[in-house]
Motif scaffolding. Sequence first.
Motif, PDB file in Angstrom:
ATOM      1  N   HIS A 107     -12.448   0.919  -7.119  1.00 52.51           N
ATOM      2  CA  HIS A 107     -12.291  -0.372  -6.471  1.00 52.51           C
ATOM      3  C   HIS A 107     -11.991  -1.446  -7.517  1.00 52.51           C
ATOM      4  CE1 HIS A 107     -14.028   1.368  -2.806  1.00 52.51           C
ATOM      5  NE2 HIS A 107     -14.832   2.009  -3.644  1.00 52.51           N
ATOM      6  N   ALA A 108     -11.192  -2.382  -7.133  1.00 51.33           N
ATOM      7  CA  ALA A 108     -10.918  -3.509  -8.023  1.00 51.33           C
ATOM      8  C   ALA A 108     -12.190  -4.336  -8.172  1.00 51.33           C
ATOM      9  CB  ALA A 108      -9.785  -4.367  -7.451  1.00 51.33           C
ATOM     10  N   PRO A 109     -12.538  -4.799  -9.384  1.00 50.64           N
ATOM     11  CA  PRO A 109     -11.762  -4.687 -10.631  1.00 50.64           C
ATOM     12  C   PRO A 109     -12.163  -3.496 -11.493  1.00 50.64           C
ATOM     13  CG  PRO A 109     -13.513  -6.268 -10.901  1.00 50.64           C
ATOM     14  CD  PRO A 109     -13.670  -5.703  -9.529  1.00 50.64           C
ATOM     15  N   GLN A 124     -19.529   1.137  -1.652  1.00 55.57           N
ATOM     16  CA  GLN A 124     -18.795   0.070  -0.979  1.00 55.57           C
ATOM     17  C   GLN A 124     -19.264  -0.134   0.454  1.00 55.57           C
ATOM     18  OE1 GLN A 124     -16.553  -1.883  -2.716  1.00 55.57           O
ATOM     19  NE2 GLN A 124     -17.371  -0.672  -4.410  1.00 55.57           N
ATOM     20  N   THR A 138      -4.174   0.705  -2.415  1.00 59.89           N
ATOM     21  CA  THR A 138      -3.924  -0.631  -1.898  1.00 59.89           C
ATOM     22  C   THR A 138      -4.173  -1.648  -3.006  1.00 59.89           C
ATOM     23  OG1 THR A 138      -6.201  -0.942  -1.132  1.00 59.89           O
ATOM     24  CG2 THR A 138      -4.665   0.127   0.398  1.00 59.89           C
ATOM     25  N   ALA A 139      -4.071  -2.915  -2.640  1.00 57.57           N
ATOM     26  CA  ALA A 139      -4.302  -3.963  -3.635  1.00 57.57           C
ATOM     27  C   ALA A 139      -5.756  -4.015  -4.072  1.00 57.57           C
ATOM     28  CB  ALA A 139      -3.880  -5.314  -3.066  1.00 57.57           C
ATOM     29  N   GLY A 140      -6.698  -3.478  -3.269  1.00 56.74           N
ATOM     30  CA  GLY A 140      -8.113  -3.572  -3.593  1.00 56.74           C
ATOM     31  C   GLY A 140      -8.749  -2.292  -4.073  1.00 56.74           C
ATOM     32  N   GLU A 141      -8.133  -1.121  -3.803  1.00 60.97           N
ATOM     33  CA  GLU A 141      -8.769   0.131  -4.178  1.00 60.97           C
ATOM     34  C   GLU A 141      -7.765   1.266  -4.174  1.00 60.97           C
ATOM     35  OE1 GLU A 141     -11.710   0.880  -1.223  1.00 60.97           O
ATOM     36  OE2 GLU A 141     -10.263   1.561   0.269  1.00 60.97           O
ATOM     37  N   SER A 156       0.830  -1.203   0.000  1.00 61.44           N
ATOM     38  CA  SER A 156       0.000   0.000   0.000  1.00 61.44           C
ATOM     39  C   SER A 156       0.863   1.251   0.000  1.00 61.44           C
ATOM     40  CB  SER A 156      -0.942   0.007   1.210  1.00 61.44           C
ATOM     41  OG  SER A 156      -0.191   0.112   2.405  1.00 61.44           O
TER      42      SER A 156
END
Length: 242
Positions: free
Chosen positions: A188-190, A211, A165-168, A145
Amino acid sequence: QKLEHEIRFIKRWAVLAAMTLLALILVFRAFDRHRVSTQQVMTKDFVLVDNDGRARVRVAVFPEGSGMESYAANGERRVRLVGKGEEAALNLYIPATAAREAASVNLFGSNVLLTSLRGSISGTQLEMHSQPANGAAILALQDHSASLMLRGASDAVPSLRLTATAGEACTALTGASTASAATTLCLHAPGLPSLELADLVGDRAVLGIPQSRDLNSDRNSAASLILKYKSGTKVKVAPAER
Protein backbone atom coordinates in the motif's frame (compact mmCIF):
# COMPACT_ATOMS: atom_id res chain seq x y z
CA GLN A 1 -68.63 -5.28 -93.75
CA LYS A 2 -69.04 -5.79 -89.98
CA LEU A 3 -67.18 -9.11 -90.20
CA GLU A 4 -64.35 -7.53 -92.23
CA HIS A 5 -64.10 -4.72 -89.65
CA GLU A 6 -63.81 -7.25 -86.81
CA ILE A 7 -61.16 -9.24 -88.71
CA ARG A 8 -59.06 -6.09 -89.30
CA PHE A 9 -59.40 -5.23 -85.56
CA ILE A 10 -58.23 -8.71 -84.57
CA LYS A 11 -55.29 -8.53 -86.98
CA ARG A 12 -54.14 -5.20 -85.56
CA TRP A 13 -54.22 -6.54 -81.99
CA ALA A 14 -52.46 -9.73 -83.07
CA VAL A 15 -49.66 -7.71 -84.69
CA LEU A 16 -49.38 -5.52 -81.59
CA ALA A 17 -49.24 -8.59 -79.33
CA ALA A 18 -46.57 -10.20 -81.50
CA MET A 19 -44.47 -7.01 -81.45
CA THR A 20 -44.83 -6.76 -77.67
CA LEU A 21 -43.79 -10.39 -77.25
CA LEU A 22 -40.80 -9.86 -79.52
CA ALA A 23 -39.76 -6.76 -77.56
CA LEU A 24 -39.96 -8.68 -74.27
CA ILE A 25 -37.85 -11.48 -75.71
CA LEU A 26 -35.21 -8.99 -76.84
CA VAL A 27 -35.22 -7.26 -73.44
CA PHE A 28 -34.81 -10.54 -71.55
CA ARG A 29 -32.01 -11.65 -73.85
CA ALA A 30 -30.23 -8.33 -73.38
CA PHE A 31 -30.67 -8.55 -69.61
CA ASP A 32 -29.32 -12.09 -69.63
CA ARG A 33 -26.27 -11.00 -71.64
CA HIS A 34 -25.77 -8.04 -69.28
CA ARG A 35 -25.95 -10.31 -66.24
CA VAL A 36 -23.30 -12.61 -67.64
CA SER A 37 -21.02 -9.73 -68.57
CA THR A 38 -21.16 -8.19 -65.06
CA GLN A 39 -19.96 -11.20 -63.11
CA GLN A 40 -16.71 -9.27 -62.78
CA VAL A 41 -16.80 -5.55 -62.03
CA MET A 42 -13.63 -3.55 -62.66
CA THR A 43 -13.45 -0.12 -61.06
CA LYS A 44 -11.04 2.00 -59.03
CA ASP A 45 -13.54 3.00 -56.36
CA PHE A 46 -16.71 1.24 -55.17
CA VAL A 47 -19.00 3.01 -52.68
CA LEU A 48 -22.14 1.74 -50.92
CA VAL A 49 -24.57 4.38 -49.68
CA ASP A 50 -27.55 4.23 -47.31
CA ASN A 51 -31.12 5.36 -48.02
CA ASP A 52 -30.12 9.00 -47.45
CA GLY A 53 -27.27 8.85 -49.95
CA ARG A 54 -24.49 8.91 -47.32
CA ALA A 55 -21.38 6.80 -47.98
CA ARG A 56 -21.22 3.85 -45.55
CA VAL A 57 -18.76 1.43 -47.17
CA ARG A 58 -15.94 2.15 -49.58
CA VAL A 59 -13.77 -0.40 -51.39
CA ALA A 60 -10.90 1.30 -53.18
CA VAL A 61 -7.16 1.54 -53.73
CA PHE A 62 -5.96 4.00 -51.10
CA PRO A 63 -2.52 5.65 -51.04
CA GLU A 64 -1.53 3.13 -48.33
CA GLY A 65 -2.78 0.15 -50.35
CA SER A 66 -5.97 -1.57 -51.44
CA GLY A 67 -8.65 -2.11 -48.82
CA MET A 68 -12.04 -1.29 -47.38
CA GLU A 69 -13.41 1.43 -45.10
CA SER A 70 -16.68 1.58 -43.17
CA TYR A 71 -18.27 4.83 -41.99
CA ALA A 72 -20.89 5.81 -39.44
CA ALA A 73 -23.95 7.84 -40.40
CA ASN A 74 -22.15 11.05 -39.36
CA GLY A 75 -19.22 10.29 -41.65
CA GLU A 76 -16.76 9.15 -38.98
CA ARG A 77 -14.52 6.28 -39.96
CA ARG A 78 -15.25 3.06 -38.03
CA VAL A 79 -13.31 0.24 -39.73
CA ARG A 80 -10.31 0.30 -42.05
CA LEU A 81 -8.71 -2.77 -43.62
CA VAL A 82 -5.70 -2.07 -45.84
CA GLY A 83 -3.13 -4.40 -47.37
CA LYS A 84 0.04 -3.35 -49.17
CA GLY A 85 3.00 -5.50 -50.13
CA GLU A 86 3.81 -7.80 -47.22
CA GLU A 87 1.90 -5.70 -44.69
CA ALA A 88 -1.75 -5.62 -43.70
CA ALA A 89 -3.55 -3.56 -41.06
CA LEU A 90 -7.01 -3.75 -39.52
CA ASN A 91 -7.95 -0.57 -37.66
CA LEU A 92 -11.07 -0.04 -35.52
CA TYR A 93 -11.87 3.54 -34.58
CA ILE A 94 -13.61 4.45 -31.32
CA PRO A 95 -16.39 7.03 -31.88
CA ALA A 96 -15.12 10.49 -31.00
CA THR A 97 -18.60 11.74 -30.10
CA ALA A 98 -19.48 9.18 -27.40
CA ALA A 99 -17.37 8.56 -24.30
CA ARG A 100 -18.96 5.17 -23.51
CA GLU A 101 -18.60 3.64 -26.94
CA ALA A 102 -15.84 1.15 -27.74
CA ALA A 103 -14.22 -0.75 -30.58
CA SER A 104 -13.77 -4.51 -30.29
CA VAL A 105 -12.47 -7.56 -32.12
CA ASN A 106 -14.25 -10.78 -31.13
CA LEU A 107 -13.49 -14.42 -31.91
CA PHE A 108 -16.39 -16.90 -31.63
CA GLY A 109 -16.46 -20.68 -31.70
CA SER A 110 -19.88 -22.31 -32.12
CA ASN A 111 -21.49 -18.98 -31.16
CA VAL A 112 -19.47 -18.88 -27.91
CA LEU A 113 -17.14 -15.95 -27.25
CA LEU A 114 -13.56 -17.21 -26.99
CA THR A 115 -11.40 -14.10 -27.30
CA SER A 116 -12.27 -10.43 -27.17
CA LEU A 117 -10.11 -7.32 -27.46
CA ARG A 118 -12.07 -4.23 -26.50
CA GLY A 119 -10.84 -0.65 -26.47
CA SER A 120 -12.52 2.52 -25.26
CA ILE A 121 -11.55 6.04 -24.30
CA SER A 122 -10.90 4.96 -20.69
CA GLY A 123 -8.80 1.88 -21.43
CA THR A 124 -8.34 -1.53 -23.07
CA GLN A 125 -9.37 -5.05 -22.05
CA LEU A 126 -8.30 -8.43 -23.41
CA GLU A 127 -10.44 -11.46 -22.51
CA MET A 128 -9.72 -15.11 -23.28
CA HIS A 129 -12.22 -17.84 -22.40
CA SER A 130 -12.00 -21.63 -22.62
CA GLN A 131 -14.72 -23.70 -24.23
CA PRO A 132 -16.83 -25.29 -22.85
CA ALA A 133 -15.33 -24.83 -19.35
CA ASN A 134 -15.45 -21.63 -17.37
CA GLY A 135 -11.75 -20.78 -17.52
CA ALA A 136 -10.78 -17.20 -18.30
CA ALA A 137 -7.82 -14.85 -18.51
CA ILE A 138 -8.59 -11.12 -18.40
CA LEU A 139 -6.04 -8.33 -18.77
CA ALA A 140 -7.45 -4.84 -18.26
CA LEU A 141 -6.06 -1.32 -18.30
CA GLN A 142 -8.60 1.23 -17.11
CA ASP A 143 -7.74 4.85 -16.34
CA HIS A 144 -4.99 4.68 -13.66
CA SER A 145 -5.37 0.98 -12.78
CA ALA A 146 -4.21 -2.32 -14.25
CA SER A 147 -5.40 -5.85 -13.45
CA LEU A 148 -4.84 -9.45 -14.46
CA MET A 149 -7.30 -12.22 -13.55
CA LEU A 150 -6.65 -15.92 -14.17
CA ARG A 151 -9.45 -18.44 -13.55
CA GLY A 152 -8.85 -22.12 -14.20
CA ALA A 153 -10.93 -24.17 -16.57
CA SER A 154 -12.05 -26.34 -13.65
CA ASP A 155 -13.60 -25.56 -10.27
CA ALA A 156 -10.67 -27.41 -8.67
CA VAL A 157 -8.18 -24.80 -9.91
CA PRO A 158 -7.58 -21.71 -7.71
CA SER A 159 -7.98 -18.22 -9.14
CA LEU A 160 -5.26 -15.59 -9.30
CA ARG A 161 -5.76 -11.84 -9.48
CA LEU A 162 -3.19 -9.07 -9.76
CA THR A 163 -4.20 -5.43 -9.37
CA ALA A 164 -2.28 -2.19 -9.41
CA THR A 165 -3.90 1.14 -8.63
CA ALA A 166 -2.76 4.56 -7.51
CA GLY A 167 -3.03 3.47 -3.84
CA GLU A 168 -1.91 -0.17 -3.78
CA ALA A 169 -0.61 -3.20 -5.63
CA CYS A 170 -2.07 -6.58 -4.63
CA THR A 171 -1.79 -10.25 -5.47
CA ALA A 172 -4.76 -12.42 -4.48
CA LEU A 173 -4.88 -16.22 -4.67
CA THR A 174 -8.41 -17.51 -4.07
CA GLY A 175 -9.25 -21.06 -3.07
CA ALA A 176 -10.76 -23.38 -5.63
CA SER A 177 -13.79 -24.59 -3.66
CA THR A 178 -14.73 -21.30 -2.01
CA ALA A 179 -13.72 -17.66 -2.26
CA SER A 180 -13.39 -17.36 1.54
CA ALA A 181 -10.06 -19.20 1.52
CA ALA A 182 -7.50 -16.80 0.09
CA THR A 183 -4.00 -15.43 0.27
CA THR A 184 -3.46 -11.72 -0.30
CA LEU A 185 -0.17 -9.86 -0.55
CA CYS A 186 -0.48 -6.09 -0.88
CA LEU A 187 1.88 -3.15 -0.97
CA HIS A 188 0.00 0.00 0.00
CA ALA A 189 1.12 3.53 -0.64
CA PRO A 190 3.43 4.90 0.66
CA GLY A 191 5.04 1.44 0.81
CA LEU A 192 3.24 -0.30 3.71
CA PRO A 193 3.11 -4.07 3.11
CA SER A 194 0.67 -6.69 4.39
CA LEU A 195 0.23 -10.43 3.94
CA GLU A 196 -3.20 -11.86 4.80
CA LEU A 197 -4.14 -15.54 5.01
CA ALA A 198 -7.79 -16.67 5.33
CA ASP A 199 -9.11 -20.20 5.74
CA LEU A 200 -12.46 -21.77 4.95
CA VAL A 201 -14.11 -20.99 8.29
CA GLY A 202 -13.17 -17.30 8.30
CA ASP A 203 -10.08 -17.25 10.58
CA ARG A 204 -7.41 -14.80 9.37
CA ALA A 205 -3.76 -14.11 9.96
CA VAL A 206 -2.25 -10.78 8.94
CA LEU A 207 1.47 -10.13 8.82
CA GLY A 208 2.36 -6.47 8.46
CA ILE A 209 0.07 -3.46 8.51
CA PRO A 210 -3.56 -4.50 7.93
CA GLN A 211 -5.83 -2.44 5.72
CA SER A 212 -9.12 -3.83 7.00
CA ARG A 213 -10.93 -1.56 9.44
CA ASP A 214 -11.74 -4.39 11.81
CA LEU A 215 -8.02 -5.17 12.20
CA ASN A 216 -6.51 -1.72 12.29
CA SER A 217 -5.32 -0.32 15.59
CA ASP A 218 -3.67 2.84 16.80
CA ARG A 219 -0.18 1.39 16.62
CA ASN A 220 0.69 -0.75 13.61
CA SER A 221 4.01 -2.04 12.36
CA ALA A 222 5.13 -3.99 9.33
CA ALA A 223 6.59 -6.50 11.80
CA SER A 224 3.29 -7.09 13.59
CA LEU A 225 1.24 -10.30 13.39
CA ILE A 226 -2.53 -10.27 13.92
CA LEU A 227 -4.69 -13.36 14.31
CA LYS A 228 -8.45 -12.98 14.09
CA TYR A 229 -10.82 -15.87 14.64
CA LYS A 230 -14.29 -16.29 13.26
CA SER A 231 -15.68 -15.71 16.75
CA GLY A 232 -14.22 -12.18 16.73
CA THR A 233 -11.31 -12.84 19.09
CA LYS A 234 -8.10 -11.06 18.05
CA VAL A 235 -4.52 -11.75 19.03
CA LYS A 236 -1.83 -9.25 18.10
CA VAL A 237 1.92 -9.72 18.33
CA ALA A 238 3.88 -6.49 17.84
CA PRO A 239 7.47 -5.41 18.45
CA ALA A 240 8.22 -4.16 21.95
CA GLU A 241 8.76 -0.48 22.45
CA ARG A 242 12.32 0.66 23.06
